[in-house]
Design an enzyme around this catalytic site. Structure first.
Site, short mmCIF file in Angstrom:
data_model
loop_
_atom_site.label_atom_id
_atom_site.label_comp_id
_atom_site.label_asym_id
_atom_site.label_seq_id
_atom_site.Cartn_x
_atom_site.Cartn_y
_atom_site.Cartn_z
N TYR A 198 0.85 -1.21 0.00
CA TYR A 198 0.00 0.00 0.00
C TYR A 198 0.87 1.25 0.00
O TYR A 198 0.69 2.16 -0.81
CB TYR A 198 -0.92 -0.02 1.22
CG TYR A 198 -1.57 1.32 1.54
CD1 TYR A 198 -2.58 1.83 0.74
CD2 TYR A 198 -1.15 2.08 2.64
CE1 TYR A 198 -3.17 3.06 1.03
CE2 TYR A 198 -1.73 3.31 2.94
CZ TYR A 198 -2.75 3.79 2.13
OH TYR A 198 -3.32 5.01 2.42
P1 NAD Z 1 -12.16 5.27 1.94
O1 NAD Z 1 -11.94 3.88 1.47
O2 NAD Z 1 -13.20 5.50 2.98
O3 NAD Z 1 -12.44 6.23 0.72
C1 NAD Z 1 -11.87 6.04 -0.56
C2 NAD Z 1 -13.00 6.07 -1.59
O4 NAD Z 1 -12.42 5.98 -2.88
C3 NAD Z 1 -13.96 4.87 -1.46
O5 NAD Z 1 -15.28 5.33 -1.23
C4 NAD Z 1 -13.83 4.14 -2.79
O6 NAD Z 1 -15.08 3.62 -3.24
C5 NAD Z 1 -13.30 5.23 -3.70
N1 NAD Z 1 -12.52 4.73 -4.85
C6 NAD Z 1 -11.47 3.87 -4.82
N2 NAD Z 1 -11.03 3.66 -6.07
C7 NAD Z 1 -11.79 4.41 -6.91
C8 NAD Z 1 -11.80 4.62 -8.31
N3 NAD Z 1 -10.95 3.99 -9.11
N4 NAD Z 1 -12.72 5.47 -8.82
C9 NAD Z 1 -13.62 6.11 -8.01
N5 NAD Z 1 -13.65 5.94 -6.68
C10 NAD Z 1 -12.74 5.11 -6.12
O7 NAD Z 1 -10.73 5.78 2.48
P2 NAD Z 1 -10.36 7.03 3.41
O8 NAD Z 1 -9.91 6.51 4.71
O9 NAD Z 1 -11.42 8.07 3.32
O10 NAD Z 1 -9.06 7.56 2.64
C11 NAD Z 1 -9.13 8.60 1.68
C12 NAD Z 1 -7.74 8.88 1.14
O11 NAD Z 1 -6.87 9.26 2.20
C13 NAD Z 1 -7.10 7.67 0.46
O12 NAD Z 1 -6.38 8.13 -0.64
C14 NAD Z 1 -6.15 7.13 1.53
O13 NAD Z 1 -5.07 6.45 0.94
C15 NAD Z 1 -5.73 8.43 2.19
N6 NAD Z 1 -5.28 8.23 3.56
C16 NAD Z 1 -6.18 7.85 4.53
C17 NAD Z 1 -5.73 7.69 5.83
C18 NAD Z 1 -6.67 7.28 6.93
O14 NAD Z 1 -6.20 7.14 8.08
N7 NAD Z 1 -7.96 7.10 6.67
C19 NAD Z 1 -4.38 7.91 6.16
C20 NAD Z 1 -3.52 8.29 5.15
C21 NAD Z 1 -3.97 8.47 3.86
#
Ligand code: NAD
Length: 315
Positions: free
Chosen positions: A149
């Protein structure tokens, strides 16, 4: 001004879209509802947005959607769509990480490279640091992810940077450190721990409980995203942490206090790809963006507990 939020039905994307609307922006939300966690949870995340007159939702995949049309009048892009989760990124699942984290990002950057946009803000992750020998982790320090990841998030971050260098695309990457609060994903530790307490089930704890994380409350992440939109310097990377580092064992004690329930722990060995400690240096974000995290862990966890009980119908 109009913003595109990719991954809008997710944990962070849905909060961000709400805040942007509250600030008077028009928002286009894009999400394809990947099956990483249940669709009903994502639909609930979106529920208050769908009735807003300045919000448009597009259910489609970033790898397929007609981006030219969507991008016609977009000023800001917040690119959050991704396949999240460290532990699930090994083995055959890796293809989802390649597709949703790297290919989708490259496709978005290609579509936007010759357009005039104000900024593209990419949701990167503390997982790009891996087993950092330096604490706190600084943007100038080494990046050596130890999970597939983390590799895909670093690759996407680098793609954003090279489109900045080669095409002058104003990209900014925000390295989020473990985000928590209402709507946290069901695969994430706090969600799982609180749900176990709610159901009076054992909590599975990996390692010895002494691993530490820099936890960041969702409102602080959203605040940082808006600050980056207004003040962030194109081509730059900013750590966005919560300003406090806690051991998981301490977190469970706080949870016991909040929920007034006693945790039963099942100890399991550390999982591959998990880092032992994270701690962000937020000096750069403080200095250049004016970022200052405001929510302490106990208050943030209380809000997550209230939300979680409502989600699972035990309010
Ligand atoms: P999440 O899984 O709740 O949200 C991501 C969304 O992206 C999902 O609803 C999914 O359906 C959508 N998605 C994935 N691939 C797609 C595509 N090809 N086309 C359209 N939609 C798509 O995750 P989150 O926790 O809200 O994370 C959001 C972002 O923040 C991500 O990029 C994640 O890597 C980053 N991030 C999150 C955290 C955390 O602690 N939650 C920490 C560091 C980075």
């Amino acid at each position: 001004m109009k913003c595109l939020v990719t991954g809008c039905a997710g944990f962070i994307g849905s909060h961000l879209a709400e805040k942007l609307l509250a600030e008077g922006y028009q928002v286009v939300g894009l999400d394809c509802f990947t099956d990483f966690y249940p669709r009903w949870i994502k639909q609930k995340n979106l529920s208050s947005l769908l009735h807003h007159c300045h919000f448009q939702f597009i259910e489609d995949d970033l790898n397929q959607v007609n981006l030219k049309k969507i991008l016609e009048d977009i000023d800001f892009i917040f690119h959050l769509a991704a396949q999240a989760g460290v532990r699930t990124s090994w083995g055959k699942n890796f293809k989802d990480y390649l597709r949703n984290n790297i290919q989708a990002t490259q496709r978005l950057l290609e579509a936007v490279k010759n357009k005039k946009i104000e900024k593209l803000i990419f949701a990167s992750s503390s997982s790009v640091y891996g087993l950092s020998p330096f604490f706190p982790m600084r943007e100038t320090g080494p990046v050596q992810p130890i999970s597939p990841y983390g590799v895909t998030k670093l690759a996407a971050e680098q793609l954003c940077f090279l489109y900045f260098k080669n095409y002058g695309l104003p990209t900014i990457s925000l390295r989020f450190f473990t985000v928590y609060g209402p709507r946290q994903r069901p695969d994430m530790a706090f969600h799982k721990f609180l749900l176990a307490l709610l159901k009076d089930e054992p909590i599975t704890l990996y390692g010895d409980g002494h691993q530490t994380r820099d936890f960041t409350f969702i409102d602080d992440i959203i605040e940082a995203s808006l600050l980056a939109m207004k003040r962030g310097k194109p081509g730059e990377v900013y750590n966005i942490g919560g300003g406090h580092q806690k051991e998981l064992a301490e977190v469970i004690e706080i949870m016991e206090r909040i929920t007034n329930r006693k945790a039963r722990i099942t100890w399991v060995e550390t999982q591959k790809g998990d880092v032992l400690h994270t701690l962000a240096s937020i000096e750069k974000a403080q200095h250049e963006l004016g970022y200052q995290p405001k929510t302490n862990l106990e208050n943030g966890l209380r809000q997550q507990w209230v939300w979680l009980k409502e989600l699972y119908g035990q309010n």
